[in-house]
Scaffold this motif. Structure first.
Motif, PDB file in Angstrom:
ATOM      1  N   LYS A 145      -0.190  39.635  32.591  1.00 49.82           N
ATOM      2  CA  LYS A 145       0.554  38.520  33.194  1.00 49.82           C
ATOM      3  C   LYS A 145       1.918  38.375  32.527  1.00 49.82           C
ATOM      4  CE  LYS A 145      -3.560  35.806  34.454  1.00 49.82           C
ATOM      5  NZ  LYS A 145      -4.322  34.564  34.159  1.00 49.82           N
ATOM      6  N   TYR A 146       1.933  38.494  31.196  1.00 48.48           N
ATOM      7  CA  TYR A 146       3.202  38.407  30.463  1.00 48.48           C
ATOM      8  C   TYR A 146       4.161  39.504  30.924  1.00 48.48           C
ATOM      9  CZ  TYR A 146       6.480  39.522  26.733  1.00 48.48           C
ATOM     10  OH  TYR A 146       7.615  39.839  26.027  1.00 48.48           O
ATOM     11  N   MET A 147       3.629  40.701  31.142  1.00 49.91           N
ATOM     12  CA  MET A 147       4.467  41.819  31.546  1.00 49.91           C
ATOM     13  C   MET A 147       5.184  41.551  32.869  1.00 49.91           C
ATOM     14  SD  MET A 147       1.911  44.988  30.522  1.00 49.91           S
ATOM     15  CE  MET A 147       2.681  46.127  31.691  1.00 49.91           C
ATOM     16  N   GLU A 148       4.509  40.889  33.810  1.00 48.65           N
ATOM     17  CA  GLU A 148       5.080  40.768  35.153  1.00 48.65           C
ATOM     18  C   GLU A 148       5.712  39.411  35.469  1.00 48.65           C
ATOM     19  OE1 GLU A 148       2.422  41.031  38.437  1.00 48.65           O
ATOM     20  OE2 GLU A 148       1.033  39.526  37.672  1.00 48.65           O
ATOM     21  N   VAL A 149       5.677  38.474  34.511  1.00 51.16           N
ATOM     22  CA  VAL A 149       6.287  37.169  34.771  1.00 51.16           C
ATOM     23  C   VAL A 149       7.814  37.312  34.793  1.00 51.16           C
ATOM     24  CG1 VAL A 149       6.731  34.891  33.796  1.00 51.16           C
ATOM     25  CG2 VAL A 149       4.405  35.784  33.862  1.00 51.16           C
ATOM     26  N   ASN A 150       8.439  36.733  35.805  1.00 53.39           N
ATOM     27  CA  ASN A 150       9.889  36.794  35.941  1.00 53.39           C
ATOM     28  C   ASN A 150      10.521  35.640  35.180  1.00 53.39           C
ATOM     29  OD1 ASN A 150      12.466  37.357  36.660  1.00 53.39           O
ATOM     30  ND2 ASN A 150      12.193  37.084  38.858  1.00 53.39           N
ATOM     31  N   ARG A 151      10.979  35.923  33.964  1.00 56.52           N
ATOM     32  CA  ARG A 151      11.580  34.888  33.129  1.00 56.52           C
ATOM     33  C   ARG A 151      13.098  34.851  33.319  1.00 56.52           C
ATOM     34  NH1 ARG A 151       7.082  36.604  30.512  1.00 56.52           N
ATOM     35  NH2 ARG A 151       5.764  34.981  29.595  1.00 56.52           N
ATOM     36  N   GLU A 152      13.680  33.747  32.858  1.00 53.98           N
ATOM     37  CA  GLU A 152      15.107  33.509  33.072  1.00 53.98           C
ATOM     38  C   GLU A 152      15.981  34.592  32.456  1.00 53.98           C
ATOM     39  OE1 GLU A 152      18.360  30.028  32.015  1.00 53.98           O
ATOM     40  OE2 GLU A 152      16.238  29.499  32.238  1.00 53.98           O
ATOM     41  N   HIS A 153      15.563  35.145  31.290  1.00 52.83           N
ATOM     42  CA  HIS A 153      16.406  36.134  30.620  1.00 52.83           C
ATOM     43  C   HIS A 153      16.263  37.535  31.199  1.00 52.83           C
ATOM     44  CE1 HIS A 153      12.544  36.176  28.401  1.00 52.83           C
ATOM     45  NE2 HIS A 153      12.789  37.457  28.242  1.00 52.83           N
ATOM     46  N   HIS A 154      15.325  37.740  32.141  1.00 54.90           N
ATOM     47  CA  HIS A 154      15.216  39.037  32.805  1.00 54.90           C
ATOM     48  C   HIS A 154      16.279  39.150  33.888  1.00 54.90           C
ATOM     49  CE1 HIS A 154      11.674  39.612  30.555  1.00 54.90           C
ATOM     50  NE2 HIS A 154      10.788  39.133  31.386  1.00 54.90           N
ATOM     51  N   ARG A 155      16.923  40.311  33.958  1.00 53.45           N
ATOM     52  CA  ARG A 155      17.901  40.539  35.020  1.00 53.45           C
ATOM     53  C   ARG A 155      17.274  41.258  36.213  1.00 53.45           C
ATOM     54  NH1 ARG A 155      22.435  43.329  31.234  1.00 53.45           N
ATOM     55  NH2 ARG A 155      20.589  44.610  30.849  1.00 53.45           N
ATOM     56  N   ASN A 156      15.977  41.375  36.181  1.00 56.73           N
ATOM     57  CA  ASN A 156      15.267  42.039  37.274  1.00 56.73           C
ATOM     58  C   ASN A 156      13.958  41.303  37.525  1.00 56.73           C
ATOM     59  OD1 ASN A 156      14.008  42.929  34.780  1.00 56.73           O
ATOM     60  ND2 ASN A 156      12.896  44.424  36.010  1.00 56.73           N
ATOM     61  N   ASN A 157      13.298  41.660  38.594  1.00 60.31           N
ATOM     62  CA  ASN A 157      11.960  41.139  38.861  1.00 60.31           C
ATOM     63  C   ASN A 157      10.960  42.161  38.310  1.00 60.31           C
ATOM     64  OD1 ASN A 157      10.020  39.393  39.866  1.00 60.31           O
ATOM     65  ND2 ASN A 157       9.859  40.493  41.813  1.00 60.31           N
ATOM     66  N   PRO A 158      10.250  41.844  37.233  1.00 58.33           N
ATOM     67  CA  PRO A 158       9.406  42.839  36.561  1.00 58.33           C
ATOM     68  C   PRO A 158       8.085  43.131  37.290  1.00 58.33           C
ATOM     69  CG  PRO A 158       9.248  40.752  35.423  1.00 58.33           C
ATOM     70  CD  PRO A 158      10.246  40.558  36.516  1.00 58.33           C
ATOM     71  N   ASP A 159       8.194  43.762  38.444  1.00 57.08           N
ATOM     72  CA  ASP A 159       6.990  44.116  39.206  1.00 57.08           C
ATOM     73  C   ASP A 159       6.186  45.192  38.480  1.00 57.08           C
ATOM     74  OD1 ASP A 159       7.671  42.411  41.362  1.00 57.08           O
ATOM     75  OD2 ASP A 159       9.013  43.941  42.185  1.00 57.08           O
ATOM     76  N   LEU A 160       4.875  45.105  38.609  1.00 56.25           N
ATOM     77  CA  LEU A 160       4.010  46.131  38.036  1.00 56.25           C
ATOM     78  C   LEU A 160       4.101  47.415  38.859  1.00 56.25           C
ATOM     79  CD1 LEU A 160       0.739  44.129  37.246  1.00 56.25           C
ATOM     80  CD2 LEU A 160       2.467  44.892  35.605  1.00 56.25           C
ATOM     81  N   PHE A 161       4.064  48.552  38.162  1.00 52.60           N
ATOM     82  CA  PHE A 161       4.058  49.846  38.854  1.00 52.60           C
ATOM     83  C   PHE A 161       3.244  50.839  38.039  1.00 52.60           C
ATOM     84  CE2 PHE A 161       7.608  50.085  35.916  1.00 52.60           C
ATOM     85  CZ  PHE A 161       7.600  51.392  35.450  1.00 52.60           C
ATOM     86  N   ASN A 162       2.896  51.959  38.664  1.00 55.68           N
ATOM     87  CA  ASN A 162       2.239  53.056  37.957  1.00 55.68           C
ATOM     88  C   ASN A 162       2.837  54.374  38.450  1.00 55.68           C
ATOM     89  OD1 ASN A 162       1.035  53.459  40.462  1.00 55.68           O
ATOM     90  ND2 ASN A 162      -0.994  52.745  39.811  1.00 55.68           N
ATOM     91  N   GLN A 163       2.089  55.452  38.340  1.00 55.95           N
ATOM     92  CA  GLN A 163       2.639  56.761  38.690  1.00 55.95           C
ATOM     93  C   GLN A 163       2.995  56.863  40.171  1.00 55.95           C
ATOM     94  OE1 GLN A 163       2.966  58.955  36.030  1.00 55.95           O
ATOM     95  NE2 GLN A 163       4.287  60.166  37.352  1.00 55.95           N
ATOM     96  N   LYS A 164       2.219  56.199  41.030  1.00 55.30           N
ATOM     97  CA  LYS A 164       2.405  56.352  42.469  1.00 55.30           C
ATOM     98  C   LYS A 164       2.962  55.111  43.145  1.00 55.30           C
ATOM     99  CE  LYS A 164      -1.340  59.753  42.969  1.00 55.30           C
ATOM    100  NZ  LYS A 164      -2.634  60.042  43.648  1.00 55.30           N
ATOM    101  N   ASP A 165       2.501  53.932  42.729  1.00 58.21           N
ATOM    102  CA  ASP A 165       2.852  52.687  43.417  1.00 58.21           C
ATOM    103  C   ASP A 165       3.935  51.925  42.658  1.00 58.21           C
ATOM    104  OD1 ASP A 165       0.898  53.083  45.457  1.00 58.21           O
ATOM    105  OD2 ASP A 165      -0.642  52.416  44.029  1.00 58.21           O
ATOM    106  N   SER A 166       4.851  51.323  43.419  1.00 58.59           N
ATOM    107  CA  SER A 166       5.975  50.611  42.814  1.00 58.59           C
ATOM    108  C   SER A 166       5.828  49.100  42.836  1.00 58.59           C
ATOM    109  CB  SER A 166       7.280  51.001  43.530  1.00 58.59           C
ATOM    110  OG  SER A 166       7.587  52.355  43.303  1.00 58.59           O
ATOM    111  N   ASN A 167       4.803  48.598  43.482  1.00 61.94           N
ATOM    112  CA  ASN A 167       4.625  47.146  43.553  1.00 61.94           C
ATOM    113  C   ASN A 167       3.134  46.822  43.575  1.00 61.94           C
ATOM    114  OD1 ASN A 167       5.104  44.439  43.740  1.00 61.94           O
ATOM    115  ND2 ASN A 167       6.091  44.516  45.748  1.00 61.94           N
ATOM    116  N   LEU A 168       2.527  46.954  42.396  1.00 63.98           N
ATOM    117  CA  LEU A 168       1.083  46.742  42.277  1.00 63.98           C
ATOM    118  C   LEU A 168       0.764  45.254  42.143  1.00 63.98           C
ATOM    119  CD1 LEU A 168       0.203  49.484  39.650  1.00 63.98           C
ATOM    120  CD2 LEU A 168      -0.390  49.546  42.066  1.00 63.98           C
ATOM    121  N   THR A 169      -0.452  44.902  42.522  1.00 56.94           N
ATOM    122  CA  THR A 169      -0.955  43.559  42.225  1.00 56.94           C
ATOM    123  C   THR A 169      -1.835  43.663  40.975  1.00 56.94           C
ATOM    124  OG1 THR A 169      -2.920  43.844  43.613  1.00 56.94           O
ATOM    125  CG2 THR A 169      -0.946  42.919  44.654  1.00 56.94           C
TER     126      THR A 169
END
Length: 229
Positions: free
Chosen positions: A29-53
């Motif tokens: 959850k910490y990895m994918e939370v979009n915080r104010e100091h992030h300049r991007n939306n930290p979506d989860l990804f792996n080798q194949k998928d770019s927007n994992l749940t």
């Protein structure tokens, strides 16, 4: 510092309770939370998928055996000017590095990652499941972490070399800075090793002197007992 940095943040292992699984989920959850100091939306990804749940990875964690390591945590980072000069795609870098790691170890991992594009500190959090796709336990020795750092740096350079918009001068400069840092680290390692040897000798001498003093005190005590008779 142009060398790519890889740091292990530790691992979570089963202790007979639900707490390690809960901590693993909280880290995701910490990895994918979009915080104010992030300049991007930290979506989860792996080798194949770019927007994992995260739910899919959670389900996989919940199926882990009730023993051994649940999840490894690591970070891959590089300096912002190096990322910009070489026009590095952090998602591509992560995928290429993880693929190299798996090939080198002849194993396939279940992993997820998220990019934290922070000002002055772009980095990627990677979570690796504690068992590979065959169910074998996953361990990372110190050598594996060093190899991973080397692979990440090499993949960064290869990616830059594939990009026609990146100048050869920028690539050479990054390589020079990385080599300079590696020499500095080796020098520090030798200094640390020498200091450890000196400290060990000091402790050894202190123990020897302490033993000699104890022996002298026993001899004096025996001598005093003899005179009192």
């Amino acid at each position: 510092m142009a060398a790519t940095v890889v740091k292990m943040l530790g691992y979570l292992s089963n202790n007979g309770t639900d707490k390690p699984i809960h901590k693993a989920k909280e880290h995701i959850k910490y990895m994918e939370v979009n915080r104010e100091h992030h300049r991007n939306n930290p979506d989860l990804f792996n080798q194949k998928d770019s927007n994992l749940t995260r739910k899919d990875f959670f389900k996989s964690l919940e199926k882990m055996p009730n023993q051994g390591i649940i999840m490894h945590k690591l970070v891959i980072s590089l300096r912002e000017d190096d990322r910009n000069n070489l026009q590095i795609d952090l998602k591509e870098l992560t995928r290429d590095t993880m693929e190299r790691l798996q090939l080198s170890m002849d194993r396939r991992f279940e992993w997820v990652a998220a990019i934290h594009d922070d000002d002055g500190h772009p980095h990627i959090h990677v979570a690796i499941k504690g068992r590979d796709t065959t169910g074998r336990q996953v361990f990372f020795a110190h050598k594996d972490v060093k190899d991973l750092k080397r692979m990440a740096h090499q993949e960064k350079i290869l990616q830059a070399e594939r990009n026609p918009e990146v100048s050869r001068a920028a690539v050479r400069q990054s390589e020079k800075e990385a080599q300079r840092e590696e020499r500095t680290e080796r020098s520090r390692g030798r200094e640390t090793g020498l200091l450890s040897q000196i400290q060990a000798l000091i402790k050894q001498n202190e123990r020897r002197h302490s033993a000699e003093r104890s022996q002298e005190e026993r001899e004096i005590e025996r001598s005093n007992r003899g005179e009192s008779r």
